[in-house]
Design a protein around this motif. Structure first.
Motif, PDB file in Angstrom:
ATOM      1  N   THR A  74       9.734   6.313  -5.525  1.00 22.60           N
ATOM      2  CA  THR A  74       8.982   5.462  -4.601  1.00 22.60           C
ATOM      3  C   THR A  74       9.931   4.599  -3.784  1.00 22.60           C
ATOM      4  O   THR A  74       9.834   4.523  -2.562  1.00 22.60           O
ATOM      5  N   HIS A 118      10.518   5.991   0.014  1.00 26.16           N
ATOM      6  CA  HIS A 118       9.562   5.313   0.898  1.00 26.16           C
ATOM      7  C   HIS A 118       9.943   3.874   1.232  1.00 26.16           C
ATOM      8  O   HIS A 118      10.030   3.508   2.380  1.00 26.16           O
ATOM      9  N   SER A 126       0.829  -1.206   0.000  1.00 26.28           N
ATOM     10  CA  SER A 126       0.000   0.000   0.000  1.00 26.28           C
ATOM     11  C   SER A 126       0.866   1.260   0.000  1.00 26.28           C
ATOM     12  O   SER A 126       0.457   2.297  -0.510  1.00 26.28           O
ATOM     13  N   ILE A 127       2.078   1.150   0.571  1.00 25.43           N
ATOM     14  CA  ILE A 127       2.967   2.316   0.586  1.00 25.43           C
ATOM     15  C   ILE A 127       3.447   2.613  -0.836  1.00 25.43           C
ATOM     16  O   ILE A 127       3.509   3.765  -1.275  1.00 25.43           O
ATOM     17  N   ASP A 169       1.835   1.778  -3.588  1.00 28.94           N
ATOM     18  CA  ASP A 169       0.668   2.298  -4.298  1.00 28.94           C
ATOM     19  C   ASP A 169       0.473   3.774  -4.002  1.00 28.94           C
ATOM     20  O   ASP A 169       0.210   4.565  -4.898  1.00 28.94           O
ATOM     21  N   ALA A 170       0.586   4.130  -2.710  1.00 32.79           N
ATOM     22  CA  ALA A 170       0.348   5.509  -2.311  1.00 32.79           C
ATOM     23  C   ALA A 170       1.295   6.446  -3.043  1.00 32.79           C
ATOM     24  O   ALA A 170       0.884   7.465  -3.598  1.00 32.79           O
ATOM     25  N   ALA A 171       2.589   6.076  -3.058  1.00 33.62           N
ATOM     26  CA  ALA A 171       3.574   6.954  -3.688  1.00 33.62           C
ATOM     27  C   ALA A 171       3.368   6.998  -5.199  1.00 33.62           C
ATOM     28  O   ALA A 171       3.374   8.070  -5.805  1.00 33.62           O
TER      29      ALA A 171
END
Lengths: 271, 423
Positions: free
Chosen positions: B321, B325, B306-307, B309-311
């Motif tokens: 990314t 992150h 999910s991290i 995806d978020a970036a």
């Protein structure tokens, strides 16, 4: 050919800004994950300054469709997208379109709140920073504040911007994530079941926020809650087994569906 | 439902068995832990028991007249200072200096270090020739063992390395108070020596440090980058699958094979200097790299998708990314894996034997190209030495190596705790 007709008639216009021109236009979209076809011949127009809700049972392809719109399917190994997907008349899958630039225009909010494990400020500032949207620290702070205000989170976090984003409650995290998406100044916001992990009170706040944001953005929301679709959207598309069964004004689709399968789904007979 | 009571009785019977099984299993678990702890205690206890005495040593203070007629000021290193020291000792003990057997016996109680110290002083200041110098030097290795109680006067004379006469002398010296026991700083300030009493670990520690530096500089950046590429960027296809399988295989290759490879490639083909920390570190980095890659990939895999995806959904590029992150989140795991693989490399012996780091190096290595030994090979060398006094030093060296490893592992744990608390 660019379709410039307004999608929805005057009757669909609720209070506030009226829906604008078509922002996103899709024609004959097929998506394959390896050999498996996840979407079959999907065509849907989504208007600016309006909320389009995608409903349907699990695994019907609504999230897949959503991920086509900002090319997040590119990140999945073995995914193949066919068909026309246009943002303001421009094919998003064209070679000339950089997915990174596209995603700056089409923001996304996920099912589970996924703040970065950084401070609240850094969460919101990350987007503007990587896109070089601000020139100075003061300007960046201003962008962050505006985004948090528009996400309705500012009053709750103004005095603790340096705390970790994950220290917030689930509903606050989801609004933080929305603020993060807004901070990049997108034109479209995609939401993939944004309330499924939230309690009813937090859900109500997010729904209010969506209604607020609708005045400015084209919003596409995937939801499992028929009530939510009815409350926040102007247009609803019902997906089943990778196909669109019915598209209509939300009001019409829920009160007077044309298809039997739609009726069965919204009355809870399957799904 | 008339048979209900029967069911209850059956459940009750079964429940009894289930509880018994549970108690049994707990007992097995306790037994297993008990056995493991007992083995560990036995191992450590044995090493400490054998090695603790090496941290204490005895030195003797002796006034040695430097006979001017026996030293050529133009060539001071030509004189036999050991003999002068031995004569001073015999004079002290009232032994006839002309007796060759007693002379030899007295000389054996002193360390050659005494002669070296006199030479060093005389060289520094030739005016000392003809004067009496007060020298504080280690006693000979057997004398040291006697003072520590390792050689017992109750053992028959022909089964110990000191004669009754020598033991009597040592007793007198100790009674006179010229022999002193103190912490063996020489163990950490001196390098390898042919004499146990002057042998220390400094050269081996420096050699190990240099080697580990080379290993860390090579294996961590390369390993981490390889893992990041494989995990985050590489397409998942046949080729990357083969690479992955082979990396896992490399991690299981016996270390001596890497030693042979190092011997053939780095020394034989590339002509790098034998026994050098550079070659040792390079060989160890080959060995550590698969472990670093595997640990890094596991750490990267543990970062929730999910991290990413978020970036990505914010419009970050893949590289952004990963570097802003994913990598920071994986850092604790990467560091822990790297440090543990370094600790592993620190203790590795077999490949170092192959590339000649097992040679006698009496000084501190001057750089990564100089001949050097390392802690594990020093242990190997000392263990094979004939002198009994080397054996306690072997155990002491093992303790030093273990302490280094425990410190490294502790650092890994502390780092992981620290960094994890942040998110």
């Amino acid at each position: 050919m660019i379709d410039t007709r307004p999608t929805l008639g005057p009757a669909a216009q609720g209070q506030g800004e009226s829906p604008g021109l078509i922002k996103l236009r899709t024609r004959g979209v097929n998506v394959f994950y390896g050999d498996k076809q996840a979407l079959k011949d999907v065509s849907l127009d989504m208007a600016d300054r309006a909320v389009t809700a995608l409903i349907g049972p699990s695994g019907c392809g609504k999230s897949t469709f959503l991920r086509c719109l900002n090319r997040m399917n590119d990140t999945i190994q073995g995914a193949r997208v066919e068909g026309v997907i246009e943002l303001d008349g421009e094919d998003v899958n064209a070679r000339s379109v950089d997915p990174v630039a596209l995603r700056a225009r089409v923001g996304m909010v996920f099912q589970r709140p996924n703040p970065f494990p950084k401070s609240i400020f850094e969460n919101v500032a990350y987007g503007p920073r990587i896109h070089g949207l601000t020139q100075s620290k003061a300007e960046l702070a201003d962008v962050v504040e505006q985004a948090l205000r528009r996400a309705g989170l500012w009053d709750e976090v103004a005095d603790r911007l340096d705390q970790s984003g994950s220290s917030l409650s689930g509903g606050q995290q989801q609004r933080l994530v929305i603020a993060r998406a807004i901070a990049v100044d997108p034109e479209v916001i995609l939401m993939d079941e944004p309330c499924s992990a939230l309690d009813p009170i937090a859900t109500a706040r997010i729904e209010e926020l969506i209604d607020e944001l609708r005045r400015q953005y084209c919003i596409v929301i995937v939801t499992h809650s028929m009530a939510q679709a009815a409350r926040v959207s102007q247009q609803t598309a019902f997906f089943h087994m990778g196909q669109i069964i019915e598209i209509g004004r939300t009001e019409d689709l829920f009160t007077n569906p044309r298809e039997q399968r739609t009726l069965d789904y919204i009355t809870g007979r399957f799904g | 439902m008339t048979d209900r009571p029967d069911h209850r009785a059956a459940v009750a019977r079964r429940l009894k068995q289930r509880h018994a099984a549970e108690r049994r299993f707990r007992l097995y678990g306790l037994l297993a832990i008990g056995i493991a702890v007992a083995f560990l205690a036995l191992l450590l206890g044995r090493i400490i028991e054998q090695g603790h005495s090496a941290f204490v040593t005895h030195s003797i203070t002796l006034a040695v007249p430097v006979d001017a007629s026996r030293v050529d000021p133009a060539y001071p290193q030509g004189a036999n200072y050991d003999q002068m020291a031995a004569e001073a000792l015999m004079a002290r003990l009232g032994v006839d200096a002309s007796d060759p057997i007693n002379g030899r016996a007295a000389r054996d109680l002193l360390s050659p270090d005494m002669g070296f110290q006199i030479l060093a002083q005389v060289r520094e200041d030739p005016a000392l020739i003809g004067q009496t110098l007060t020298i504080d030097a280690p006693v000979g290795d057997d004398a040291d063992l006697y003072f520590k109680g390792e050689i017992s006067p109750d053992t028959p004379q022909d089964q110990r390395s000191l004669t009754d006469q020598q033991i009597a002398w040592l007793d007198r010296l100790q009674a006179d108070g010229v022999v002193e026991s103190h912490f063996n700083t020489g163990l950490f300030t001196r390098s390898d020596s042919t004499q146990p009493e002057t042998a220390g670990l400094l050269g081996a520690i420096v050699g190990s440090a240099l080697m580990l530096m080379v290993t860390a500089l090579l294996s961590i950046p390369i390993g981490v980058l390889a893992a990041v590429y494989l995990e985050e960027f590489a397409p998942k296809n046949r080729l990357t699958e083969i690479i992955e399988v082979n990396i896992n295989n490399l991690a299981a290759v016996p270390s001596i094979v890497y030693g042979l490879l190092g011997l053939a490639v780095f020394i034989g083909w590339m002509g790098l200097p034998r026994s050098s920390p550079l070659v040792g570190g390079t060989v160890l980095s080959l060995m550590a790299m698969p472990t670093v890659i595997i640990a890094t990939r596991a750490a990267l895999k543990a970062v929730p998708p999910s991290i990413r995806d978020a970036a990505l959904a914010l419009g970050a590029s893949r590289t952004q990314t990963v570097f802003s992150h994913v990598l920071p989140l994986a850092m604790p795991g990467i560091m822990t894996g790297s440090i543990i693989s370094m600790a592993h490399a620190l203790g590795e012996t077999a490949p170092l034997l192959m590339i000649g780091m097992v040679s006698f190096v009496p000084g501190v290595p001057e750089g990564i190209l100089a001949a050097s030994s390392a802690l594990p090979t020093q242990i190997f060398i000392w263990e094979n030495a004939a002198e009994a006094a080397f054996h306690e030093r072997t155990a002491a060296a093992i303790l030093v190596l273990l302490v280094f490893m425990i410190v490294m592992n502790a650092v890994a744990i502390v780092l992981r705790r620290r960094l994890e608390r942040r998110w």
